[in-house]
Design an enzyme around this catalytic site. Structure first.
Site, short mmCIF file in Angstrom:
data_model
loop_
_atom_site.label_atom_id
_atom_site.label_comp_id
_atom_site.label_asym_id
_atom_site.label_seq_id
_atom_site.Cartn_x
_atom_site.Cartn_y
_atom_site.Cartn_z
CB THR A 72 9.84 45.82 7.96
OG1 THR A 72 8.82 46.01 8.97
CG2 THR A 72 9.47 46.75 6.73
CB ALA A 76 5.27 43.76 16.43
CG HIS A 77 7.19 44.79 12.24
ND1 HIS A 77 6.69 45.56 11.20
CD2 HIS A 77 6.68 45.48 13.22
CE1 HIS A 77 6.44 46.64 11.44
NE2 HIS A 77 6.13 46.72 12.78
CG ASN A 78 12.03 44.73 12.24
OD1 ASN A 78 11.05 44.57 11.44
ND2 ASN A 78 13.30 44.67 11.75
#
Lengths: 343, 343, 343
Positions: free
Chosen positions: A218, A237-239
């Site tokens: 993000t 997933a993100h991060n």
């Protein structure tokens, strides 16, 4: 190609028992090996089958004896197997040079001996170091960087701003840098997209399987540490942050912002919830679901994941539940007034 | 770009505590934010970390006070974060116009400001509304319709007859309209393919992640309702119907002909069997398996999925099974004749 | 197209009850069928709905009577449905001939009536038999063989040395022949890649869904037997062998070197560990995990997978654990000295 057993033993730092002059011309599995080939037994579990092989020689763990055919004893039979296989069975890469149909954006830097396959599309300001190999139909977005000697297979999508290190291998159909799954719920029940403005960073010597999806952060980075090996159809997933030498088996999902230490192993179809921290060298069994932080060096299983030793104890009792029920019924018969109507 | 805190507060309908003239030039996570940036705490859980951030300002939930630095209090911090991020970090799209290598079939209608990237292939009788963005290497079959402002990322395959609404986003590698998995078993044990002659319809403002597969209907439609958000590596079978604003997290599979109501949430690696009906606003926990109809507004978990409250009660007892076993053994010792040989 | 019920009954070897002269002009689901269409009930379970359909005729199992509208009774309603659907709803394939943008390597053999879509890339020494259909953006490596009448959808990657039989269908985004996931752990904790030098062999009449990944063997073959049907997002590891007519539902993972017999069914999200052998006609329930060999003709479920009948018995007791706990507490009250402090 032909090699004597002696030459192979040198390559793998092994010790021969039996005829060192045997000539080997190929590698095969224990079941399929023919005369003239070498095979291997990674552990004692595979020794019985190996004793029956038609191969002319066998790579075995240290301490193995009494073989009817020549053996090479090594500390790490899998590693020895890898090196012998490399010797006999190297596959040449398919393309060479930059194909005339490759589309290359503005301000792209291309190192020496780079291969770019047909119908590959490369965005602006991208950097390809020496010996990068891009196969056919690869997509690289803008400002992507790929380190020396990395190999990208057909139909891989690497979106804007992704940084990839040296000697990375990415298999077909994989997507790096798609948007993270982030939404803000509004009062009317609909969801508002949170822009995904970060990037993905992949360090050296990572291998990523086919049809994997690794989302951009993000803000900040999704980070895959040096030497990580990721199997097919994995979702990251993100991060998310992976330490060094993490092993992720097929169909695993890791939710947003979770952090895995060095040497972690996630077996097939395991899952990790968001914002958890898994310590170094933790092993997560197949199909487990990690729902909270796990200290280093644990072997966990189940959902929610807990120490595997506890899980096993509980599973053992579960398997004896029918018996347990009988024992309770017997107690109830022996004790006056124990049985009530609702049983 | 630079904005004062006052300007940002207006954008997010928030209330400032502290210096409204602070100048903000970027957005970052609580851990990574530097001076001059703004960060956010979506809920009280993240407030402690937010208090230690180096950011110059923090977006917080209503009611939060006593911050050492300027804050913007908002009703919905995630939404506010999304809007601020949008302001500071918009990524421009990569291509513009219709690339000369794009192949466009017969009787294709193309609206205003449509972008078609290199090596994209478009079938006959396809309609692209205004501002549709097709990236590189996209495949659209025949008679596909895509609504205004939708964005299709690289290597997406959208097969014949698919209808896609407005402002839909589809990430790389995803396949829409592949054949449903339908076969008739014959007497000799082999399977006969049932033609898959229906289509996929995707309503407005749906977002679909990377490497997802959504199958066409056998007859009729596979239907994805307005505002649904689907994560990476999700499987949606033939004739499935999703209501509005359904959230489907990564690696979920939904079997044929099942129907999900509005606002349903399926957490990661959950599964839904065929021909079931899940009511509005049902939440299905991660890794659960739904095997029968679920009334609206339930929170279910486990496999087979049941009310999460029941599941928790049972899981708690399972965790105490070793203790339960001890108690039974004790009872058996206290009662004459209770212990039999087979224990 | 219009057909009388009599003509349809002949096609499906069925027996009409009611007016054999009814004219049918299409096929639809029970719910969506309109007058003039035919629909079907695969089993008694769907008969109630079928009685309320607006369709003009219904295909039903043998023995079904007392319908208010004309019926065709057949032994295998699914098969009959498939054949009627084939008649009414054949979709023509999109491309024809060899597209000028298709890139074809050296020494490629191309049979009669082969279709090669735009931007498809074909490696050296590849053989395409008669009537092979390659859609747009397909990648075939070197020395790939594809048998007569096989259909490869957009964005499929088929890597070097893969052998594909006749009438095989492979859906979009699928990867065949990516490297197996094989590494040797070194003393420093890093992993050394084991070259993956084998191939994938796919026999006749196999169908493979979208975004599947099937890895090549380390040495030897990964083998998919005749008539296997594989759903979307399935992972099949190196050296796996599937017998004939195996059904693998979406999101299943099969680990290295495991062997499945003929007629095996793996339901959705099931997993199989490495080096196990599953006997003929075994059914593995959804989400199960097979951890050891399973004899033929078993129905197994759970993780670890065991006989479904046992699993059900244990699950039933688990559901009654709260009650069991009460019964133990009651026994403890009735027996002096039974309750100890630590409860």
């Amino acid at each position: 190609m032909k090699k004597s057993l002696e030459e192979l033993a040198k390559l793998v730092h092994g010790r021969i028992e039996g005829n060192k002059d045997v000539i080997i011309c190929g590698v095969a599995s224990v079941e399929e090996a023919e005369e003239g080939e070498i095979t291997f037994a990674v552990s004692d579990k595979f020794l019985n089958k190996a004793r029956k092989t038609r191969a002319s020689a066998v790579i075995v763990p240290l301490g193995v004896k009494d073989f009817s055919k020549p053996i090479i004893q090594v500390k790490n039979p899998r590693l020895a197997f890898a090196k012998v296989l490399e010797l006999f069975a190297s596959r040449p890469q398919g393309f060479s040079g930059i194909h005339p149909t490759a589309l290359i954006g503005k301000d792209v830097k291309i190192g020496k001996d780079v291969v770019i396959g047909p119908y590959t599309v490369i965005g602006n300001e991208t950097k390809l170091s020496d010996k990068v190999y891009l196969s056919a139909g690869v997509y690289l977005g803008n400002r992507v960087t790929i380190g020396e000697g990395s190999v990208i297979h057909p139909h891989v999508s690497i979106l804007d701003d992704t940084i990839i290190g040296k000697k990375v291998i990415i298999h077909s159909g994989t997507v790096i840098g798609s948007d993270g799954f982030g939404f803000a719920k509004k009062e009317d029940g609909s969801y508002y997209k949170i822009p995904q403005t970060g990037r993905v960073v992949i360090e050296d010597e990572v291998e990523i399987g086919a049809n994997v999806a690794i989302d951009r952060a993000t803000v900040g980075e999704t980070h895959i540490g040096e030497g990580c090996k990721i199997d097919n159809l994995v979702h990251i997933a993100h991060n998310v942050t992976l330490g060094k030498n993490v092993i992720i088996v097929a169909l695993v999902g890791i939710s947003g912002s979770s952090t895995l230490g060095n040497g972690v192993i996630l077996a097939g179809q395991a899952g990790v919830t968001d914002h958890v921290k898994i310590g170094d060298n933790v092993i997560v069994a197949a199909k487990s679901g990690v729902t909270k932080d796990i200290p280093p060096n644990r072997f966990v299983s189940g959902f929610p994941a807990r120490l595997h030793s506890e899980q096993k104890r509980i599973k053992a009792i579960i398997n004896h539940l029918p018996d347990l029920l009988k024992r309770i019924k017997k107690l109830e018969k022996l004790i006056p007034n124990a049985v009530t109507k609702n049983h």
